[in-house]
Design an enzyme around this catalytic site. Structure first.
Site, PDB file in Angstrom:
ATOM      1  N   LYS A   7       0.840  -1.197   0.000  1.00  0.00           N
ATOM      2  CA  LYS A   7       0.000   0.000   0.000  1.00  0.00           C
ATOM      3  C   LYS A   7       0.875   1.247   0.000  1.00  0.00           C
ATOM      4  CE  LYS A   7      -2.393   3.534   1.960  1.00  0.00           C
ATOM      5  NZ  LYS A   7      -1.936   4.678   2.786  1.00  0.00           N
ATOM      6  N   GLY A  10      -0.557   8.944  -1.593  1.00  0.00           N
ATOM      7  CA  GLY A  10      -0.502   9.879  -2.708  1.00  0.00           C
ATOM      8  C   GLY A  10       0.799  10.639  -2.822  1.00  0.00           C
ATOM      9  N   GLY A  42      -4.449  11.144  -1.331  1.00  0.00           N
ATOM     10  CA  GLY A  42      -4.892  12.347  -0.631  1.00  0.00           C
ATOM     11  C   GLY A  42      -4.325  13.642  -1.179  1.00  0.00           C
ATOM     12  N   ASP A 159      -5.943   2.358   3.543  1.00  0.00           N
ATOM     13  CA  ASP A 159      -5.392   1.341   4.447  1.00  0.00           C
ATOM     14  C   ASP A 159      -6.372   0.190   4.623  1.00  0.00           C
ATOM     15  OD1 ASP A 159      -2.939   2.552   4.955  1.00  0.00           O
ATOM     16  OD2 ASP A 159      -3.691   3.703   6.643  1.00  0.00           O
ATOM     17  N   LYS A 214      -0.255   5.358  12.163  1.00  0.00           N
ATOM     18  CA  LYS A 214       0.259   4.295  11.295  1.00  0.00           C
ATOM     19  C   LYS A 214       0.335   2.961  12.039  1.00  0.00           C
ATOM     20  CE  LYS A 214       3.463   7.140   8.500  1.00  0.00           C
ATOM     21  NZ  LYS A 214       2.498   8.156   8.256  1.00  0.00           N
TER      22      LYS A 214
END
Length: 256
Positions: A7, A10, A42, A159, A214
């Protein structure tokens, strides 16, 4: 070997040099295992919002997505961000297929609370399309735009989308950001953490601010898929090559 679900956000897509370095590494990893890429976007969405003079509102860290804004968010994520990544993957010798969560019945999306607008949650459904693509050495590049059963387009947290891809394929998940992993009080990389250690480090103020978000996302994902999740940096893509030899990269977050 288990598929590798990677993953990226942006900010990564906007850095052509970093994107090339990471995609070159993924091309190398793909020689030994299937690879799937999930992306957010984003910063690209934010650029569009500013250019169109549209206001950004967030609740609980989620972008409130109005009916007025949805066409632009779809265009930014499933269009610009997705095709930019696909083009960059082609330049690295990969054979990418640009997808969204809408495709192939891979997931089931449902709207969240109306206060968020067209924002949805997602759960795994049908892996047939993804397994077919991976078996033929394609690189699926999946944007976090979904749709519910009524056909309403929904903005999905990237996510969460990546976690569901890992559930769907029973794969290994790596969440890439601009940090090498979780650092201790002496700024040294921690190779692995469990839930108890994470809580202690948060209480001690060692893990804080954005890293808290995170780590908690990785811990939640690890619990959802039942296997460790890695936090690593797209700025150090060469570290991911260790995964080919079953070695660790970044920080592994264990579910308990």
């Amino acid at each position: 070997m288990k598929p590798l679900i990677v993953k990226v956000g942006g900010a990564f897509i906007g850095d052509a040099q970093a994107a090339k370095a990471l995609l070159d590494v993924l091309a190398e990893l793909q020689k030994s295992r299937p690879v799937l890429l999930v992306h957010g976007g984003g910063p690209i969405v934010e650029e569009w919002m500013v250019a169109l003079n549209l206001k950004t509102v967030k609740i609980d860290g989620l972008r409130v997505t109005s009916a007025e804004q949805m066409p632009y968010i779809v265009g930014a994520l499933a269009g610009t961000a997705n095709k930019q990544l696909v083009a960059q993957a082609i330049a690295s010798g990969l054979n990418p297929v640009g997808l969204a969560l809408t495709d192939g019945g891979m997931v089931k999306c449902t709207p969240m609370d109306a206060k968020y607008g067209a924002v949805g949650s997602v759960e795994p459904a049908n892996a047939t399309l993804l397994k077919l693509l991976l078996s033929q050495d394609f690189l699926p590049v999946v944007s976090s735009i979904g749709a519910d059963l009524s056909g309403q387009l929904l903005n999905i947290n990237a996510d969460q989308a990546a976690t569901v891809m890992a559930q769907l394929l029973q794969g290994e998940l790596i969440l890439l950001s601009d940090v090498a992993g979780v650092l201790d009080a002496d700024k040294q990389l921690l190779s692995e953490l469990n839930a108890g250690q994470i809580q202690q480090l948060i209480e001690a103020g060692v893990i804080r601010d954005g890293m808290t978000v995170k780590v908690e996302a990785a811990l939640s994902a690890a619990r959802d898929i039942g296997v460790p999740v890695t936090i690593a940096s797209w700025k150090q893509p060469e570290s991911l090559l260790r995964l080919a030899g079953n070695q660790s990269a970044g920080t592994r977050i264990y579910p308990d």
